[in-house]
Scaffold this motif. Structure first.
Motif, PDB file in Angstrom:
ATOM      1  N   GLN A 157      37.854  38.766  35.239  1.00 21.95           N
ATOM      2  CA  GLN A 157      38.012  39.564  33.955  1.00 21.95           C
ATOM      3  C   GLN A 157      36.553  39.433  33.236  1.00 21.95           C
ATOM      4  N   GLU A 158      35.910  38.556  33.207  1.00 21.00           N
ATOM      5  CA  GLU A 158      34.458  38.125  32.839  1.00 21.00           C
ATOM      6  C   GLU A 158      33.592  39.375  33.285  1.00 21.00           C
ATOM      7  N   HIS A 161      36.690  43.474  35.285  1.00 19.46           N
ATOM      8  CA  HIS A 161      37.850  44.081  36.069  1.00 19.46           C
ATOM      9  C   HIS A 161      39.183  43.597  35.317  1.00 19.46           C
ATOM     10  N   THR A 162      39.979  44.714  35.081  1.00 19.19           N
ATOM     11  CA  THR A 162      41.169  44.704  34.381  1.00 19.19           C
ATOM     12  C   THR A 162      42.402  44.814  35.233  1.00 19.19           C
ATOM     13  N   ALA A 175      47.060  41.334  37.527  1.00 11.57           N
ATOM     14  CA  ALA A 175      46.742  41.820  36.039  1.00 11.57           C
ATOM     15  C   ALA A 175      46.579  43.441  36.462  1.00 11.57           C
ATOM     16  N   ASN A 201      51.488  41.614  35.632  1.00  7.59           N
ATOM     17  CA  ASN A 201      50.810  40.730  34.745  1.00  7.59           C
ATOM     18  C   ASN A 201      51.354  39.196  34.630  1.00  7.59           C
TER      19      ASN A 201
END
Length: 290
Positions: A157-158, A161-162, A175, A201
């Motif tokens: 995420q940092e 990447h979603t 996710a 998710n």
């Protein structure tokens, strides 16, 4: 399974196989951060390597500094220790070693089963410092792999990447905009599935008595009040918002009735017993095969 066309980064770490799937190939620096995170976690928590932070406590009492994320691990263990009446404990390592699941993987019992020391007698762990009042074997395997799954998810995420699936040999964090369908492995035949679940998710973790088993009735899920492996439950699956809780609860379901766990955690679950019966929560969004 990840979506068709996704790229998969595979590696070995903390004694298990990892696959991280994303729509785009991961950049080299992101792959390096993922591997460094796994190495740092192993160097802190592994009771199987002599240079880890916790291994120092096996020979002498004392205090060790821990990463900031250890506070979440301590809180989960403390709650489950209380709810289980001491049956689920991070001190089960000494019982496992007596039964043969030691640092050298001898798989030969060195004595009769014995319960580990009580947390309140030997251990102070409320945050990023852990103090042992006597030599002890710390084993956070019941929740640690799940926490590491979360930490790798945070790295992704940092890095922006979603959409991703982190899969640590069946302990998963998803996710993204499209769920992934996951097969639930048959506890007695890894080539078969007893059902499927669409992971959306959330984290899905499993625990099974056959995963780390040796000898007659010996496996890695120990009742901390007796030092003996659990006999009645053979496999569990849990779905929760984070993999740390899902992993810990998958083990806790071997030791605690789900209604007790639901007083402190928001999760769904499935249990399979040795006689072949299965029970599951109303919120478990999976499908079992008949």
């Amino acid at each position: 399974m990840p979506h068709p066309g996704w790229s998969t980064f595979s590696f070995e770490g903390i004694g298990t196989h990892w696959e991280i799937s994303t729509p785009m190939v991961l950049a080299a620096d992101v792959r390096d951060r993922l591997l460094d995170t796994v190495e740092d976690y192993d160097r802190t928590w592994s009771r199987f390597r002599a240079d880890s932070a916790v291994s120092a406590l096996a020979t002498a009492p004392g205090s060790i500094p821990l990463p900031a994320h250890s506070a979440e691990l301590a809180a989960a263990y403390a709650t489950l220790y209380r709810l289980s009446g001491g049956a689920m404990t991070p001190l089960a390592g000494s019982s496992l070693e007596r039964l043969g699941y030691d640092a050298g993987y001898s798989l030969v019992p060195s004595g009769a089963a014995a319960p580990p020391p009580r947390w309140e007698d030997v251990l102070e762990w409320t945050g990023p410092t852990l103090t042992a009042r006597e030599p002890l074997v710390l084993d956070v395997g019941a929740a640690g792999k799940g926490q590491l799954v979360d930490l790798l998810g945070a790295v992704l995420q940092e890095a922006g990447h979603t959409d991703f699936l982190v899969d640590a040999s069946g302990d998963m964090l998803h996710a993204g905009s499209h769920p992934v369908r996951v097969a639930l492995e048959h506890p007695y035949n890894p080539r078969q599935a007893i059902g499927v679940v669409d992971l959306d998710n959330a984290a899905l973790c499993a625990s099974a008595a056959n995963r780390r088993a040796w000898g007659d009735g010996l496996h890695h899920i120990i009742d901390g009040t007796t030092g003996l492996p659990v006999r009645t439950t053979v496999a569990t699956w849990t779905i929760a918002a984070c993999a740390l809780e899902a992993d810990a609860l998958a083990t806790a379901l071997f030791l605690v009735e789900p209604e007790q766990l639901e007083t402190a955690f928001d999760f769904s679950w499935l249990r399979v017993f040795s006689e072949g019966l299965a029970t599951y929560s109303a919120a478990f969004e999976g499908r079992l095969f008949t």
